[in-house]
Design an enzyme around this catalytic site. Sequence first.
Site, PDB file in Angstrom:
ATOM      1  N   ARG A  25      34.025  46.937  38.877  1.00 16.74           N
ATOM      2  CA  ARG A  25      34.115  47.770  39.804  1.00 16.74           C
ATOM      3  C   ARG A  25      35.432  47.020  40.959  1.00 16.74           C
ATOM      4  O   ARG A  25      36.507  47.686  40.931  1.00 16.74           O
ATOM      5  CB  ARG A  25      33.110  48.031  40.967  1.00 16.74           C
ATOM      6  CG  ARG A  25      32.800  48.533  42.334  1.00 16.74           C
ATOM      7  CD  ARG A  25      33.356  48.283  43.608  1.00 16.74           C
ATOM      8  NE  ARG A  25      32.991  46.392  43.731  1.00 16.74           N
ATOM      9  CZ  ARG A  25      33.061  45.852  45.237  1.00 16.74           C
ATOM     10  NH1 ARG A  25      34.301  46.220  45.688  1.00 16.74           N
ATOM     11  NH2 ARG A  25      32.773  44.469  45.195  1.00 16.74           N
ATOM     12  N   CYS A 251      41.068  42.271  46.599  1.00 22.04           N
ATOM     13  CA  CYS A 251      41.146  43.173  48.060  1.00 22.04           C
ATOM     14  C   CYS A 251      42.016  44.593  47.839  1.00 22.04           C
ATOM     15  O   CYS A 251      43.117  43.783  48.364  1.00 22.04           O
ATOM     16  CB  CYS A 251      40.137  42.862  48.628  1.00 22.04           C
ATOM     17  SG  CYS A 251      40.024  44.063  50.205  1.00 22.04           S
ATOM     18  N   ASN A 260      39.632  37.523  41.599  1.00 22.88           N
ATOM     19  CA  ASN A 260      39.019  36.847  41.695  1.00 22.88           C
ATOM     20  C   ASN A 260      38.365  35.668  40.502  1.00 22.88           C
ATOM     21  O   ASN A 260      39.510  35.279  39.944  1.00 22.88           O
ATOM     22  CB  ASN A 260      37.888  37.788  41.075  1.00 22.88           C
ATOM     23  CG  ASN A 260      37.560  38.930  41.922  1.00 22.88           C
ATOM     24  OD1 ASN A 260      36.962  38.709  43.528  1.00 22.88           O
ATOM     25  ND2 ASN A 260      37.925  40.346  41.852  1.00 22.88           N
TER      26      ASN A 260
END
Length: 323
Positions: A25, A251, A260
């Site tokens: 995701r 993001c 990340n």
Amino acid sequence: MMLEPMRVPADGLPERVTIYEVGPRDGLQNEPSVVPLEVKAELVARLAAAGLTTIETTSFVHPKWVPQLADAEELLKRVERVPGVRYPVLVPNERGLDRALDLGVTDVAIFGSATETFARRNLNRSVDASIEMFAPVVARARENGLAVRAYLSMCFGDPWEGPVPIEQVVRNGRRLLDLGCGQLSLGDTIGVGTPGHVTALLEAFAQAGVGPERLAVHFHDTYGQALVNTLSALRAGVTVVDASAGGIGGCPYARSATGNLATEDLLWMLAGLGVETGVDLRSLVATSVWLAGELGRPSPSRVVRALAKELASEASEASKDEE
């Protein structure tokens, strides 16, 4: 060859850490080209096979905002759910929750903001209005027996507002938990946090009655601080860490939010510290090497890059022996 670190346990750390894998995701959502559905489904299957027990699979955000995840329903229908593995889905509102319920989802997450500017850019509403929007989502999810997690973004800094006061983060985090969420993930969305800041924030939550058992951490490695910040969180008692296979992701609403924390980098550190995760590092590295090939670029993870060479060399030697 060094295919795993020397195990040297350290005091003051949990015996076991749960890795909340966000690659399918959060990792893929910012990819410029749409990743084929079959690749996403295989990624989820590979992650489960590697031993990850929480795999955030997709999001029911409107395709207009995140085209990469427009195939959420098709993906969930295709994923073969492994017993003991949880497949959380991000739901932005009640419509998203309806879709999740129709597909038999058992775990959902909402995505809040510690700052007003990011709330308006990401959710197109104020912090107060977003809490009002989330309230019925959380209530209905719990009524239907779903586990609910809350993300709180911009906990350490905001590209538009600058440093974010700790008391502001705690106040907005408490509001999400008070809705009935079982866990709050504290996000360093642009990666500006440092170890002392992490410790101070977790201490402030503890003073506000929120212990580490209700918290998770979600670090970005923009300034190379993700691992050391994670270690500070573990020393404070946190046992759930968000990470993305291969270090992919960012993001779409904050340009300064780079990759990340890589799950493999996290695993290497935890293995060296003697902290159990139940995840097979070799298998995960192989998955990220495969995914890098599908995405057409090298993995950002330093552990993936290092071990990929070692594993390739090992395979070459094995092939010679067979000859």
